[in-house]
Structures are given as structure tokens and as C-alpha cells.
Scaffold this motif. Structure first.
Motif, PDB file in Angstrom:
ATOM      1  N   PRO A 129       0.789  -1.236   0.000  1.00  0.00           N
ATOM      2  CA  PRO A 129       0.000   0.000   0.000  1.00  0.00           C
ATOM      3  C   PRO A 129       0.816   1.278   0.000  1.00  0.00           C
ATOM      4  O   PRO A 129       0.251   2.362  -0.205  1.00  0.00           O
ATOM      5  CB  PRO A 129      -0.827  -0.123   1.285  1.00  0.00           C
ATOM      6  CG  PRO A 129      -0.054  -1.058   2.157  1.00  0.00           C
ATOM      7  CD  PRO A 129       0.586  -2.028   1.225  1.00  0.00           C
ATOM      8  N   ASP A 130       2.132   1.196   0.213  1.00  0.00           N
ATOM      9  CA  ASP A 130       2.961   2.396   0.145  1.00  0.00           C
ATOM     10  C   ASP A 130       3.357   2.744  -1.285  1.00  0.00           C
ATOM     11  O   ASP A 130       4.020   3.749  -1.527  1.00  0.00           O
ATOM     12  CB  ASP A 130       4.217   2.246   1.015  1.00  0.00           C
ATOM     13  CG  ASP A 130       4.987   0.957   0.760  1.00  0.00           C
ATOM     14  OD1 ASP A 130       4.493   0.098   0.008  1.00  0.00           O
ATOM     15  OD2 ASP A 130       6.093   0.807   1.320  1.00  0.00           O
ATOM     16  N   VAL A 131       2.940   1.916  -2.248  1.00  0.00           N
ATOM     17  CA  VAL A 131       3.272   2.129  -3.653  1.00  0.00           C
ATOM     18  C   VAL A 131       2.042   2.662  -4.389  1.00  0.00           C
ATOM     19  O   VAL A 131       0.919   2.210  -4.141  1.00  0.00           O
ATOM     20  CB  VAL A 131       3.741   0.816  -4.315  1.00  0.00           C
ATOM     21  CG1 VAL A 131       4.058   1.036  -5.796  1.00  0.00           C
ATOM     22  CG2 VAL A 131       4.959   0.263  -3.579  1.00  0.00           C
ATOM     23  N   VAL A 236       9.815  11.002   5.444  1.00  0.00           N
ATOM     24  CA  VAL A 236       8.529  10.945   4.754  1.00  0.00           C
ATOM     25  C   VAL A 236       7.533  10.199   5.637  1.00  0.00           C
ATOM     26  O   VAL A 236       7.847   9.143   6.189  1.00  0.00           O
ATOM     27  CB  VAL A 236       8.671  10.220   3.394  1.00  0.00           C
ATOM     28  CG1 VAL A 236       7.312  10.073   2.719  1.00  0.00           C
ATOM     29  CG2 VAL A 236       9.645  10.962   2.490  1.00  0.00           C
ATOM     30  N   GLU A 237       6.353  10.746   5.760  1.00  0.00           N
ATOM     31  CA  GLU A 237       5.265  10.071   6.472  1.00  0.00           C
ATOM     32  C   GLU A 237       4.076   9.923   5.539  1.00  0.00           C
ATOM     33  O   GLU A 237       3.766  10.842   4.786  1.00  0.00           O
ATOM     34  CB  GLU A 237       4.860  10.879   7.716  1.00  0.00           C
ATOM     35  CG  GLU A 237       5.910  10.901   8.816  1.00  0.00           C
ATOM     36  CD  GLU A 237       6.144   9.543   9.461  1.00  0.00           C
ATOM     37  OE1 GLU A 237       5.293   8.642   9.267  1.00  0.00           O
ATOM     38  OE2 GLU A 237       7.166   9.390  10.142  1.00  0.00           O
ATOM     39  N   LEU A 289      13.630  13.283  -7.248  1.00  0.00           N
ATOM     40  CA  LEU A 289      12.601  13.589  -6.256  1.00  0.00           C
ATOM     41  C   LEU A 289      11.207  13.480  -6.866  1.00  0.00           C
ATOM     42  O   LEU A 289      10.283  12.913  -6.261  1.00  0.00           O
ATOM     43  CB  LEU A 289      12.820  14.994  -5.703  1.00  0.00           C
ATOM     44  CG  LEU A 289      14.101  15.196  -4.879  1.00  0.00           C
ATOM     45  CD1 LEU A 289      14.319  16.674  -4.605  1.00  0.00           C
ATOM     46  CD2 LEU A 289      14.040  14.418  -3.566  1.00  0.00           C
ATOM     47  N   ASP A 290      11.053  13.994  -8.081  1.00  0.00           N
ATOM     48  CA  ASP A 290       9.759  13.935  -8.749  1.00  0.00           C
ATOM     49  C   ASP A 290       9.351  12.496  -9.057  1.00  0.00           C
ATOM     50  O   ASP A 290       8.196  12.103  -8.868  1.00  0.00           O
ATOM     51  CB  ASP A 290       9.790  14.754 -10.040  1.00  0.00           C
ATOM     52  CG  ASP A 290       9.917  16.248  -9.785  1.00  0.00           C
ATOM     53  OD1 ASP A 290       9.669  16.692  -8.647  1.00  0.00           O
ATOM     54  OD2 ASP A 290      10.284  16.977 -10.743  1.00  0.00           O
ATOM     55  N   GLU A 291      10.322  11.705  -9.543  1.00  0.00           N
ATOM     56  CA  GLU A 291      10.026  10.315  -9.869  1.00  0.00           C
ATOM     57  C   GLU A 291       9.698   9.520  -8.606  1.00  0.00           C
ATOM     58  O   GLU A 291       8.813   8.655  -8.608  1.00  0.00           O
ATOM     59  CB  GLU A 291      11.200   9.678 -10.608  1.00  0.00           C
ATOM     60  CG  GLU A 291      11.414  10.197 -12.018  1.00  0.00           C
ATOM     61  CD  GLU A 291      10.295   9.785 -12.964  1.00  0.00           C
ATOM     62  OE1 GLU A 291       9.584   8.798 -12.664  1.00  0.00           O
ATOM     63  OE2 GLU A 291      10.129  10.449 -13.991  1.00  0.00           O
ATOM     64  N   GLY A 292      10.421   9.800  -7.533  1.00  0.00           N
ATOM     65  CA  GLY A 292      10.130   9.127  -6.274  1.00  0.00           C
ATOM     66  C   GLY A 292       8.727   9.426  -5.797  1.00  0.00           C
ATOM     67  O   GLY A 292       7.991   8.527  -5.358  1.00  0.00           O
ATOM     68  N   SER A 293       8.331  10.690  -5.883  1.00  0.00           N
ATOM     69  CA  SER A 293       6.976  11.070  -5.495  1.00  0.00           C
ATOM     70  C   SER A 293       5.941  10.367  -6.358  1.00  0.00           C
ATOM     71  O   SER A 293       4.893   9.911  -5.861  1.00  0.00           O
ATOM     72  CB  SER A 293       6.819  12.584  -5.617  1.00  0.00           C
ATOM     73  OG  SER A 293       5.488  12.972  -5.371  1.00  0.00           O
ATOM     74  N   PRO A 300       3.746  11.941  -2.025  1.00  0.00           N
ATOM     75  CA  PRO A 300       4.265  12.934  -1.077  1.00  0.00           C
ATOM     76  C   PRO A 300       5.296  13.841  -1.740  1.00  0.00           C
ATOM     77  O   PRO A 300       6.017  13.420  -2.653  1.00  0.00           O
ATOM     78  CB  PRO A 300       4.911  12.067   0.003  1.00  0.00           C
ATOM     79  CG  PRO A 300       5.295  10.803  -0.717  1.00  0.00           C
ATOM     80  CD  PRO A 300       4.181  10.578  -1.698  1.00  0.00           C
ATOM     81  N   VAL A 301       5.369  15.071  -1.278  1.00  0.00           N
ATOM     82  CA  VAL A 301       6.398  15.987  -1.766  1.00  0.00           C
ATOM     83  C   VAL A 301       7.725  15.579  -1.125  1.00  0.00           C
ATOM     84  O   VAL A 301       7.849  15.548   0.106  1.00  0.00           O
ATOM     85  CB  VAL A 301       6.061  17.444  -1.421  1.00  0.00           C
ATOM     86  CG1 VAL A 301       7.210  18.362  -1.836  1.00  0.00           C
ATOM     87  CG2 VAL A 301       4.763  17.863  -2.098  1.00  0.00           C
ATOM     88  N   LEU A 302       8.704  15.238  -1.938  1.00  0.00           N
ATOM     89  CA  LEU A 302      10.005  14.809  -1.440  1.00  0.00           C
ATOM     90  C   LEU A 302      10.993  15.965  -1.516  1.00  0.00           C
ATOM     91  O   LEU A 302      11.071  16.665  -2.536  1.00  0.00           O
ATOM     92  CB  LEU A 302      10.527  13.621  -2.245  1.00  0.00           C
ATOM     93  CG  LEU A 302       9.632  12.380  -2.274  1.00  0.00           C
ATOM     94  CD1 LEU A 302      10.301  11.251  -3.060  1.00  0.00           C
ATOM     95  CD2 LEU A 302       9.293  11.909  -0.866  1.00  0.00           C
ATOM     96  N   THR A 303      11.748  16.132  -0.456  1.00  0.00           N
ATOM     97  CA  THR A 303      12.748  17.196  -0.375  1.00  0.00           C
ATOM     98  C   THR A 303      14.105  16.586  -0.112  1.00  0.00           C
ATOM     99  O   THR A 303      14.237  15.686   0.730  1.00  0.00           O
ATOM    100  CB  THR A 303      12.406  18.179   0.762  1.00  0.00           C
ATOM    101  OG1 THR A 303      11.081  18.687   0.559  1.00  0.00           O
ATOM    102  CG2 THR A 303      13.388  19.340   0.794  1.00  0.00           C
TER     103      THR A 303
END
Length: 390
Positions: A129-131, A236-237, A289-293, A300-303
Motif C-alpha cells: 500500500p505504500d506504492v 517521509v510520512e 525527487l519527482d520520480e520518487g513522489s 508525497p512531496v520529497l525534499t
């Protein structure tokens, strides 16, 4: 070797391979001096995706080596309950890109008895479910339930603690450490300040620097080591649990909720400056970062917390180079791309070879001499070796 005069082994490099070897040697009764140019885990081990796996098509010997490598991590976890924070087996998911199918890969893994499931997008949503299920290829994805990840700096710290308890000495910030070779034999190491330390055996485990350091001793090893980088995000949460290997980004959780991101396309964008320093384009960092999101549920917005760049060790044919360096008596080396998966097992097997004098049959396919044999048979020249995608 006697109880009054234990074998003294100098190990150069305090990444996962050098530290594991040092810890296993000390556990086996050797006197060990572990020497590193800077700090432990400040090289490739500190910027590894550290995905524990034996997935995909590989030679029979390499596949087996990786499987027993994973086995040693399970043993470590049982012996070290506290490792649950930095060593996890929560599964991994991978899928193909456009005009690419992973069906043959799945068939190969299942034919070899590997723990692989083929998931549809609907099943991805239920089991991982995290994917973001909509990001998965239309044909589906491969879910490897027994795969996981390790945070190597934490493991290295634990190994160093055990090695110290068994009498090993660590020398940090030693500068440009060299193997001291006299009359064709490794007799110790020379620190950056010129200090010589005598030893009965020497182990060279300096990651991407191994080929250069061996060449300085007159020993050639085919090398496909590129410059590479990872992006480490802010926490990340909700927490991500699954390791992801997708067409445009690989994602690995960290103990504190941060993520490690990398990708082949981003690696190729690194600029190697004339002085050897590396510049990572901002666009590549943001792209990861965009691909990870995009592949994570909820997007989630990744920083970026930091970017870590350096050499990624890869032997010329993609498979490990391990064991005695036959041209120099008393010298051993470890040079491989899969340092995380193989970290514990290679340290164990090389230490055993040094302590017993008996070569491990498991490592026969990974000796440095295989390249010389290939050249003698006219199979391929050193310059023709090509890296294998890991």
C-alpha cells in the motif's frame, strides 16, 4: 600461526567489505589492523541503495553467492535483535518501462525457485500500500517478498564494535594508504604520512579505488566503475517499507523515515570536472525527487536532505573480484558492485581463506585470475569487458 603470535592482517578500507572482513578475521583469532583514508562508511557504503536481493538473470555462481549473502543477513538479524531498525525484509517491487516486459524475468526467477510473485495493479494496491498502483506498468510487477534493505553505516558500526571487542585496531584519517610490497610480497601498509605498518597479510577493500591501486602494483583488473550519486530525502510520512526498482527511480527506506533515491539515467548526468571532482546537476536531483513522489502512494512531496556522489564500484564483467592476488604473495582483494548483499558473506569467506589457507570453492568463479584465463584463450580483451546491469 600460534596462540602466542597470531597472524597479523592489515585491512585497507572501512566500508562494508573491509569492515566485515576485519570483524570475521578478529573473530577467528587474527590480530587485525583496519586502516581507512577517512572515516568508516564514508565511501560507497555510505551512499548505497543497499537493496538485498538476488533477483534478475545472473550466472549460477553469482546467484548462489547472493542467496547465501542474504542468508547471512537473516542470521545476523537473529543474533542482533537491535538490527531490526537498520535491517529489514519487507519485500521489494519492480516493474518494466515502456516497450519492456518483465515476464521473462519473472519466469527465470520462478524456474530457479526464487520467491517471486506476479502482481496486477490491483494486487499491488493490496499487498504494497505504500506504492502508487497507478504508476506500475500495465502488465503488472514482480514482488519479491524475501528481499529487503540494510543501512550500511549502522551495520558497519556494529561490526566495528564486535571487531574492537575481539582486539581489532582501527586507524582512521590515514590518508592515501598503500600496500607495502617487497620482493613480490605484501608485507604491510604505508600510511599517508609515510608510516609503515608491518603485517603478515594485507586485504585491499577500497571500493572503486581498487583497480587503480592494483594497477600501481602492476596488477590489472577490468574496471567499469562509474561516477554515481544518490539523493537522501527528508523524512517521509507515512513510512515507506517496500524497496522499489522502477524504470526511472529506485527507492530504499532508511531507519529514520528518510529515503535513498537513485537511477541509471541520473547517474549518467554527473559531470566529472578536470580536477576529478563531481558535479551533480540540480535538474537530476529534482528529477529523482519527482520520480520518487510519482511512484509512492499519496505522491508525497520529497525534499532533498543531501546529495552524496562518488565512485560506484563495478568490475569489468559485472561480477565480484575476490580473494588472493596471485601476482603478489600475501595480498587479498575484494572488489564488487553488490557490496551490500555480499558484505557479510564475502568478509566471512575471505577471512576463512586467510586464516585456514584453504581457498573457498564458493569463490572459485570470482578470482582475479579469470581475466587472465580469458585473455589467454582469446575470448575477450580487457578493454572489451562491459558492465552488467545490477
Amino acid at each position: 600461526m600460534t596462540t602466542s603470535q597470531p597472524l597479523h592482517v592489515a585491512v585497507i578500507g572501512a566500508g562494508i567489505l573491509g569492515t566485515s572482513t576485519a570483524a570475521h578475521l578478529a573473530r577467528g583469532g587474527a590480530r587485525v589492523t583496519l586502516v581507512t583514508a577517512g572515516k568508516p562508511a564514508d565511501g560507497a557504503s555510505g551512499r548505497s541503495i543497499a537493496w538485498l536481493n538476488s533477483s534478475g538473470a545472473r550466472s549460477t555462481e553469482y546467484r548462489y553467492l547472493r542467496l547465501i549473502g542474504i542468508d547471512r543477513y537473516r542470521t545476523w538479524r537473529e543474533r542482533h535483535p537491535e538490527s531490526a531498525s537498520y535491517l529489514r525484509f519487507d519485500g521489494a517491487l519492480k516493474w518494466g518501462g515502456e516497450d519492456e516486459s518483465f515476464r521473462e524475468t519473472f519466469a527465470y526467477e520462478r524456474d530457479g525457485g526464487y520467491d517471486s510473485l506476479w502482481l496486477s495493479r490491483e494486487q499491488v494496491a493490496a499487498l504494497t500500500p505504500d506504492v502508487a498502483a497507478e504508476a506500475v506498468a500495465e502488465e503488472g510487477a514482480i514482488y519479491n517478498r524475501g528481499e529487503g534493505w540494510v543501512n550500511l553505516p549502522d551495520l558497519i558500526a556494529a561490526l566495528l564494535s564486535e571487531a574492537a571487542a575481539d582486539g581489532a585496531e582501527l586507524i582512521e584519517d590515514a590518508g592515501d594508504v598503500r600496500v607495502d610490497v617487497q620482493d613480490g610480497r605484501a608485507v604491510g601498509v604505508v600510511l599517508g604520512d609515510g608510516t609503515r605498518l608491518a603485517a603478515d597479510r594485507v586485504v585491499l577493500a577500497t571500493g572503486g579505488q581498487v583497480p587503480v591501486q592494483l594497477e600501481a602494483l602492476g596488477v590489472k583488473v577490468p574496471d567499469a566503475t562509474p561516477a554515481a550519486f544518490v539523493v537522501i530525502t527528508e523524512p517521509v510520512e507515512p513510512r515507506v517499507r517496500t524497496v522499489l526498482n522502477t524504470p526511472r527511480v529506485a527507492v530504499r527506506p532508511m531507519p529514520d523515515g528518510r529515503l535513498v533515491l537513485d537511477a541509471d539515467w541520473a547517474e549518467k548526468s554527473i559531470v566529472v570536472e578536470s580536477d576529478g571532482s563531481l558535479t551533480v546537476p540540480d535538474a537530476s536531483v529534482q528529477g529523482l525527487l519527482d520520480e520518487g513522489s510519482r511512484v509512492l502512494a499519496g505522491h508525497p512531496v520529497l525534499t532533498a536532505a543531501r546529495v552524496a556522489a562518488g565512485l560506484k564500484p563495478i568490475p569489468g564483467d559485472g561480477e565480484p573480484v575476490v580473494g588472493a592476488v596471485s601476482a603478489i604473495d600475501g595480498l587479498y582483494t575484494l572488489f564488487t558492485h553488490s557490496g551490500a548483499t555480499l558484505g557479510l558473506i564475502l568478509g566471512e569467506l575471505v577471512a576463512e581463506e586467510i586464516l585456514t589457507g584453504r581457498p573457498s570453492p564458493v569463490l572459485d568463479a570470482f578470482r582475479l585470475d579469470r581475466f587472465e584465463a580469458g585473455a589467454e584463450l582469446g575470448e575477450v580483451g580487457i578493454g572489451a569487458w562491459a558492465p552488467v546491469t545490477q
